[in-house]
Design an enzyme around this catalytic site. Structure first.
Site, PDB file in Angstrom:
ATOM      1  CB  SER A  54      -0.922   0.012   1.230  1.00  0.00           C
ATOM      2  OG  SER A  54      -0.181   0.316   2.402  1.00  0.00           O
ATOM      3  CB  SER A  56       0.247   3.821   4.444  1.00  0.00           C
ATOM      4  OG  SER A  56       1.223   2.853   4.802  1.00  0.00           O
ATOM      5  CE  LYS A 120       0.229   2.205   8.624  1.00  0.00           C
ATOM      6  NZ  LYS A 120      -0.328   2.700   7.346  1.00  0.00           N
ATOM      7  CB  SER A 212      -1.365   6.674   6.518  1.00  0.00           C
ATOM      8  OG  SER A 212      -0.781   5.831   7.499  1.00  0.00           O
TER       9      SER A 212
END
Length: 266
Positions: A54, A56, A120, A212
């Site tokens: 993804s 994010s 993250k 995100s």
């Protein structure tokens, strides 16, 4: 007699050839097993490969990036080691623990199910107060330094080329990284209530601030326990355009992002 001697010698040669072939096979198997054991140890204790599914963490990490995560960086927990139920974990859930640093990009198990891998950036440490105000990140009531740089070129919701605002952020410990704001400073998560990070928990955010799902979403991610950390992202070892399977080697010349290979992650 001569014919008998020849036949006997031929049989000996065949037996010798069979013995040599069998020895070669055993050596090949031995080398293969050793290589598998080494790979297993490396993957279990040292480095584990992950791919980015993804956006994010755009612009730092792109969809199609393949990276190595160092599993030893934070020590080991039941979420980062197999057969962990037989290991002597401490009360905090880790052995040889080393705390994450602000600005690290880390892989962790989603607290909601303790199974899904998320990646993250570490923004808030235990005891911190985190808040977003008009797109500005505040840590302990102090605005994080943010400077606008050249717009980031990306694709819109319908695949069209577009440019979005891009900034450099300088975290309190000096870590500098880029973030993008696809919806300007008024996205859904650009204005929040303050978050107080509990002891033993961390506040994680993506660099793609308007795209995100991270600790700002308490219902789906929230604060991440230390024991859920798997490791720290270290290096991109392969990268290919979004939508192109890595196994399609005939597309590599035009689809591989050659400039990203073997680049370190910050």
């Amino acid at each position: 007699m001569e014919r008998a001697r020849v036949d006997h010698q031929t049989k000996r040669d065949l037996r010798a050839a069979d013995t040599g072939a069998w020895a070669s096979i055993k050596e090949t198997v031995k080398v293969g097993v050793q290589a598998l054991l080494i790979a297993l140890v490396v993957r279990t204790l040292l480095f584990q490969p992950f791919n980015i599914p993804s956006g994010s963490l755009v612009p730092t990490l792109l969809v199609g990036d393949y990276l190595f995560v160092s599993k030893y960086s934070y020590g080991y927990s039941k979420y980062s080691l197999p057969l962990s139920e037989y290991l002597p974990f401490k009360a905090d859930g880790r052995i040889w623990a080393a705390e994450p640093k602000r600005g690290d990009i880390a892989v962790f198990k989603l607290p909601k199910d303790n199974a899904t891998d998320y990646i993250k950036r570490v923004i808030g440490l235990p005891g911190d107060k985190i808040q977003m105000k008009a797109g500005i990140l505040y840590i302990n009531d102090v605005a994080v330094k943010r400077e606008r740089i050249a717009p980031y070129e990306t694709t819109g919701p319908y695949g069209e080329e577009t440019k979005v605002e891009q900034y450099t952020e300088t975290l309190p410990n000096g870590v500098v990284h880029q973030v993008i704001e696809r919806e300007g400073d008024n996205g859904y998560w650009d204005n929040t209530e303050p978050y107080l990070v509990p002891p033993g928990r961390y506040f994680m955010m993506g660099d793609n601030r308007d795209n995100s799902t991270d600790s700002r979403d308490l219902a789906n991610v929230g604060f991440v326990p230390f024991e859920n950390f798997v490791g720290r992202a270290e290096m991109i070892f392969f990268s290919i355009d979004e939508g192109t399977p890595a196994w399609q080697i005939w597309q590599w010349p035009t689809k591989v992002r050659w400039g990203r290979i073997f680049s370190s992650i910050h």
